[in-house]
Design an enzyme around this catalytic site. Structure first.
Site, mmCIF file in Angstrom:
data_model
loop_
_atom_site.group_PDB
_atom_site.id
_atom_site.type_symbol
_atom_site.label_atom_id
_atom_site.label_comp_id
_atom_site.label_asym_id
_atom_site.label_seq_id
_atom_site.Cartn_x
_atom_site.Cartn_y
_atom_site.Cartn_z
ATOM 1 N N SER A 118 4.813 2.243 7.890
ATOM 2 C CA SER A 118 4.513 1.054 7.090
ATOM 3 C C SER A 118 5.688 0.661 6.205
ATOM 4 O O SER A 118 6.230 1.491 5.475
ATOM 5 C CB SER A 118 3.285 1.307 6.213
ATOM 6 O OG SER A 118 2.132 1.435 6.995
ATOM 7 N N HIS A 161 0.820 -1.216 0.000
ATOM 8 C CA HIS A 161 0.000 0.000 0.000
ATOM 9 C C HIS A 161 0.854 1.267 0.000
ATOM 10 O O HIS A 161 0.349 2.354 -0.314
ATOM 11 C CB HIS A 161 -0.975 0.003 1.188
ATOM 12 C CG HIS A 161 -0.344 0.218 2.522
ATOM 13 N ND1 HIS A 161 -0.041 -0.812 3.389
ATOM 14 C CD2 HIS A 161 0.044 1.346 3.170
ATOM 15 C CE1 HIS A 161 0.482 -0.330 4.500
ATOM 16 N NE2 HIS A 161 0.555 0.986 4.395
ATOM 17 N N ASP A 172 0.328 -7.914 1.707
ATOM 18 C CA ASP A 172 0.535 -6.472 1.555
ATOM 19 C C ASP A 172 2.027 -6.135 1.520
ATOM 20 O O ASP A 172 2.473 -5.152 2.118
ATOM 21 C CB ASP A 172 -0.157 -5.699 2.682
ATOM 22 C CG ASP A 172 -0.158 -4.188 2.435
ATOM 23 O OD1 ASP A 172 -0.177 -3.776 1.260
ATOM 24 O OD2 ASP A 172 -0.090 -3.430 3.425
#
Length: 356
Positions: free
Chosen positions: A208, A106, A136
Site C-alpha cells: 500500500s 491507512h 486514502d
C-alpha cells in the site's frame, strides 16, 4: 624455389596453423565443446541484452519507492493497559526533489512517528503534510538531499491491456516487483473515490502506497488495496487478480492541493443524479435538505441540461466538474421540468468529510 625450400615453407605454414588453432581453442571454450561459431558469435551483444526485459524502466523508477514504518503507542486492555509499541508497514513514492512523498492514509493513520527507508540505505523521519480520506492518500515530507524522484508525465493515457508493474515492500521482504496488466482504467476527477485503476499485478500487505508504473517506468498510479469478499463460511478473504491503485493524475492533484492548502477542497451541490438513456441531461434522483441545490429550488425528477453553458451527458463527469469548482462560486443551471426550461443560480458549497 628448390624442392627443399618448398618443403620448409609448407612445414612452417602447417606449424603456424596448428599454433593459431591451439590458441583459438584455448581462448574460446565453446569451440572445445563443439559449439562452433554461432551466427551471433562475432556480435558484442550478450545473451542477457537480447531478453525481453523491463530492467531499464525499473532502474528509473524503483529507487524512488521507499519503505514506510509508522510507529504508534497503544494502551490495550489485553496488555493490562501497559504502553505497547505497534509498527505498521507500507510503501511510498518520492514525488519531488524537495522531499514530498505520497503514500496511503491507512499506512500512517494514528502514527506517533513515521520513518522512511530509502533504497540507498538512508533512514529519515517523516512529517505528515496532510491527508485525504476519500482517496486514502497522505503526503509526507522528509528533509534529505539527493533524492531519486520517480518519472512522471502530465497525462498517462492509461489503457486497458497496458503492462504495469507494482513496486513495494510486501511483508517487509524488501523491495519487490510484481507485473500484470491494466484490467480497468479509473477516472481521475476529484469526486472519484471508488473508481480506481484495476490491475492483476499482485499486491500484498506492505504494498500500500507504492508505485504502479508502466513499461517505461513512468508512474501511473499509487497502489492501494486488493479486493476482499466477506463470506459466512470463509470469513473475509482476498480475491486473486483484482487489485487497485489511485490514478496518477488524481494522486498528483490531491498532493498539490495538500501542499498548497493543507487539505483537498471539493465543491458540492447536494444532489444525486444519473444519465438519461438516449438523450442528454442528468436526471435528479434525490436532493439533500438545506443543500445548495435545495436552496436553489432543484427537485427530484428535474433534468439538468447544462451547467454554466456546458451540456451534460455523463453523471460522473458532472460530479467531477462540481467537485473541482471552488466553493462560493455561483453556477447557472439549465433545468428541464415538466417540458419547461428553467434557469436557476446555485452557489457551490464545500464538501465536508466527517473525520473517522
Amino acid at each position: 624455389m628448390s624442392s627443399r625450400q618448398f618443403l620448409v615453407f609448407i612445414f612452417r605454414s602447417v606449424f603456424l596453423g596448428l599454433v593459431v588453432a591451439a590458441l583459438i581453442l584455448l581462448l574460446v571454450p565453446d569451440l572445445r565443446r563443439g559449439a562452433g561459431f554461432g551466427e551471433n558469435w562475432f556480435s558484442s551483444t550478450s545473451p542477457a541484452a537480447s531478453r525481453e526485459t523491463y530492467y531499464s524502466a525499473l532502474s528509473r523508477s524503483a529507487p524512488a519507492v521507499v519503505n514506510i514504518y509508522s510507529v504508534s503507542i497503544e494502551n490495550s486492555p489485553n496488555n493490562y493497559y501497559q504502553p505497547r509499541q505497534r509498527t505498521s508497514l507500507g510503501s511510498g513514492v518520492i514525488m519531488t526533489k524537495s522531499g514530498y512523498i505520497i503514500t496511503c492514509n491507512h499506512v500512517i493513520k494514528d502514527a506517533d512517528s513515521i520513518f522512511v527507508a530509502l533504497q540507498d540505505n538512508r533512514v529519515a523521519q517523516a512529517q505528515i503534510v496532510g491527508t485525504d480520506q476519500l482517496t486514502d492518500l497522505a503526503v509526507l515530507k522528509v528533509n534529505e538531499d539527493n533524492l531519486h524522484v520517480i518519472p512522471q508525465m502530465d497525462e498517462t493515457d492509461l489503457r486497458v491491456g497496458d503492462v504495469v508493474m507494482a513496486i513495494g515492500n510486501p511483508y517487509n521482504l524488501g523491495q519487490t516487483i510484481t507485473q500484470g496488466i491494466v484490467s480497468r482504467a479509473g477516472r481521475t476527477g476529484l469526486s472519484n473515490f471508488v473508481d480506481f485503476i484495476q490491475t492483476d499485478a499482485v499486491l500484498n500487505q506492505g504494498n500500500s502506497g507504492g508505485a504502479l508504473v508502466d513499461s517505461n517506468g513512468y508512474l501511473v498510479g499509487i497502489t492501494n488495496a486488493n479486493f476482499q469478499v466477506r463470506d459466512e463460511r470463509r470469513g473475509t478473504y482476498i480475491v486473486d487478480g483484482i487489485n487497485f491503485a489511485v490514478p496518477y493524475e488524481l494522486a498528483k492533484r490531491v498532493m498539490d492541493d495538500i501542499i498548497t492548502n493543507g487539505k483537498v477542497t471539493r465543491g458540492q451541490l447536494g444532489f444525486v443524479g444519473e444519465e438519461l438513456r438516449g438523450r442528454p441531461g442528468i436526471e435528479v434522483k434525490a436532493v439533500a435538505q438545506n443543500s445548495p441545490a435545495s436552496i436553489a429550488g432543484l427537485e427530484p425528477g428535474d433534468v439538468i441540461m447544462a451547467i454554466d453553458g456546458i451540456r451534460l451527458e455523463s453523471a460522473s463527469k458532472t460530479l467531477d466538474m462540481i467537485a473541482e469548482t471552488k466553493p462560493g462560486t455561483v453556477l447557472e443551471m439549465e433545468i428541464s421540468r415538466n417540458a419547461r426550461t428553467i434557469t436557476m443560480q446555485v452557489t457551490v458549497a464545500e464538501l465536508i468529510i466527517p473525520q473517522q
